[in-house]
Design a protein around this motif. Sequence first.
Motif, mmCIF file in Angstrom:
data_model
loop_
_atom_site.group_PDB
_atom_site.id
_atom_site.type_symbol
_atom_site.label_atom_id
_atom_site.label_comp_id
_atom_site.label_asym_id
_atom_site.label_seq_id
_atom_site.Cartn_x
_atom_site.Cartn_y
_atom_site.Cartn_z
ATOM 1 N N PRO A 59 0.770 -1.182 0.149
ATOM 2 C CA PRO A 59 0.397 0.249 -0.050
ATOM 3 C C PRO A 59 0.872 1.756 -0.099
ATOM 4 C CG PRO A 59 0.520 -1.677 2.540
ATOM 5 C CD PRO A 59 0.907 -2.002 1.142
ATOM 6 N N CYS A 60 2.258 1.310 0.287
ATOM 7 C CA CYS A 60 3.128 2.178 0.103
ATOM 8 C C CYS A 60 3.897 2.487 -1.063
ATOM 9 C CB CYS A 60 3.809 2.420 1.546
ATOM 10 S SG CYS A 60 3.200 2.551 3.762
ATOM 11 N N ILE A 61 2.906 2.252 -1.845
ATOM 12 C CA ILE A 61 4.201 2.688 -3.800
ATOM 13 C C ILE A 61 3.960 4.152 -4.674
ATOM 14 C CG2 ILE A 61 4.060 2.225 -5.895
ATOM 15 C CD1 ILE A 61 3.744 -1.424 -5.173
ATOM 16 N N PHE A 62 4.513 4.574 -4.799
ATOM 17 C CA PHE A 62 4.186 5.813 -4.822
ATOM 18 C C PHE A 62 4.819 6.087 -6.253
ATOM 19 C CE2 PHE A 62 3.741 5.895 -0.462
ATOM 20 C CZ PHE A 62 3.145 6.731 -0.349
ATOM 21 N N THR A 63 4.619 6.884 -7.033
ATOM 22 C CA THR A 63 5.218 7.511 -8.535
ATOM 23 C C THR A 63 5.120 9.105 -8.853
ATOM 24 O OG1 THR A 63 2.771 7.635 -9.777
ATOM 25 C CG2 THR A 63 4.278 5.660 -8.822
ATOM 26 N N LEU A 64 5.949 9.374 -9.672
ATOM 27 C CA LEU A 64 5.846 10.280 -9.657
ATOM 28 C C LEU A 64 4.677 11.428 -9.770
ATOM 29 C CD1 LEU A 64 8.978 12.696 -10.461
ATOM 30 C CD2 LEU A 64 8.130 12.243 -12.412
ATOM 31 N N ASP A 65 3.471 10.163 -10.484
ATOM 32 C CA ASP A 65 2.069 11.472 -10.687
ATOM 33 C C ASP A 65 2.021 11.712 -8.559
ATOM 34 O OD1 ASP A 65 2.080 10.922 -12.553
ATOM 35 O OD2 ASP A 65 0.613 9.456 -12.763
#
Length: 457
Positions: A403-409
């Motif tokens: 659940p703690c995945i992040f992207t540039l968006d």
Amino acid sequence: MLMQSKKQILSFVIASNLVIILFYHYVNNLVGHTNSSSSSTSSRGLSLSQQVKGLVPRPTYNPTERYLAYLPHAGFHNQRISLENALLLAKYLNRTLLVPPVFLGPPTEWLLFPHLHRRIMLQTKRGLEHCVKVPKGDPLPGECLNYYSWTTVEWEFFYDMEHIKKEQPWKYRDDHSFSWMETHLGIDRTKDIYIIEDRAHYDYQIFDDPNSVTPLNSARYMRKVELKELSERPERVLHMGSMFATGRVMAELPENKIFQQFLRRTMILSTPILVKTSDAIVNKLGGLGTFVGLHVRVGDGMFVDPAPANVENMFQRLVNITGITPIPDYPTLSTTVVPHVHYNDGHNEEQSSTPWPVPLRMEIEACRGHKAEGGKFTIIYIATDGMHPRRNILFRKLLAHFPCIFTLDDFSQHLAELKDMKNDDGVGLSKDLIPMVDAVVSAKGRYFIGTPKSTFS
């Protein structure tokens, strides 16, 4: 009276002709002196009168200096690898490297030397200065239609090239013509240039150690070129074609390994705005070395077909790093799946028949609060060329488990300054710089997992 008038006219004509003859001889002598001491014309096409008046100094050069030149092509990271190889080879041969600009925009494909050379020379904006003056919203003239699709910057924009110059001399060139060499280097194109033309995209591999036991990488290269063969060339300019491919120029001798390591330490993106932006995002994630970075290429060329398998392999590596227990019987992406988009807002483009669990997404602050727990709360940053990664089925399994995945968006507020950045020719740089920020952020994690065969990874 008439006779006297005729004599006066005749005297005037003779005197005028004498002045013209004297001036003609003066200019000829001046041109001869210019040719013998420097170059006959300026690189920027200045008239002789402009040079005589001292408006711009004539080019100066060392008539005994020897050079190495090459032809750039492909995308940014491929050009970077080509530059590293060229710097290595120039060092081995004790030649000054002629460094081309960085081409940003649609990649230039590899071609045989004559065609690639011509292609690069035709890619110019000389005579198109009026394109940037066309008011926004007005139709562009035909010659300006591709004006905003590409631009060039010097390598100093990205790297500390002056630091490199202390170890290996180089000279910047913004023109790939042989006439530029004649003007700026004092080269006679008929006898001072030796061209090593490519027979194929990956034609030759260059070995620095004459006693090397490393076999030719025949899976990629067609022939082996010994350094001795190149070092014996007497011509002032040794002109290569493509210098692309990791390992194309070997560095096996101890002193050459040291120089290669120096280049790789120095050729790290140091553009202030890139450093500032990437550092801001890294700090938001928790700081340097506090997350896992993934670089996932899925959107173009040879990376499309293996994308499902590559993402699955990344998932397995994340399981090993984090120690999580995968969801039982969670579907594995077929290796034949083509990336497509799914939306969670009621207008699905294509509905999957597989019962995918709905991913749980946590905000960055909450994830940092659970950071010490690790496991599924491990903070992960994904750099990717895939559009809308949270909506892409390729990333569904990753998102469902972490659940703690992040992207540039998720950090668009940090990109405002980059989005407004323009080059001197008026072309926006955001489409090239923003992906660089994305990749740099992913590389600053504690662990980094890249895409096989990617020149960044």
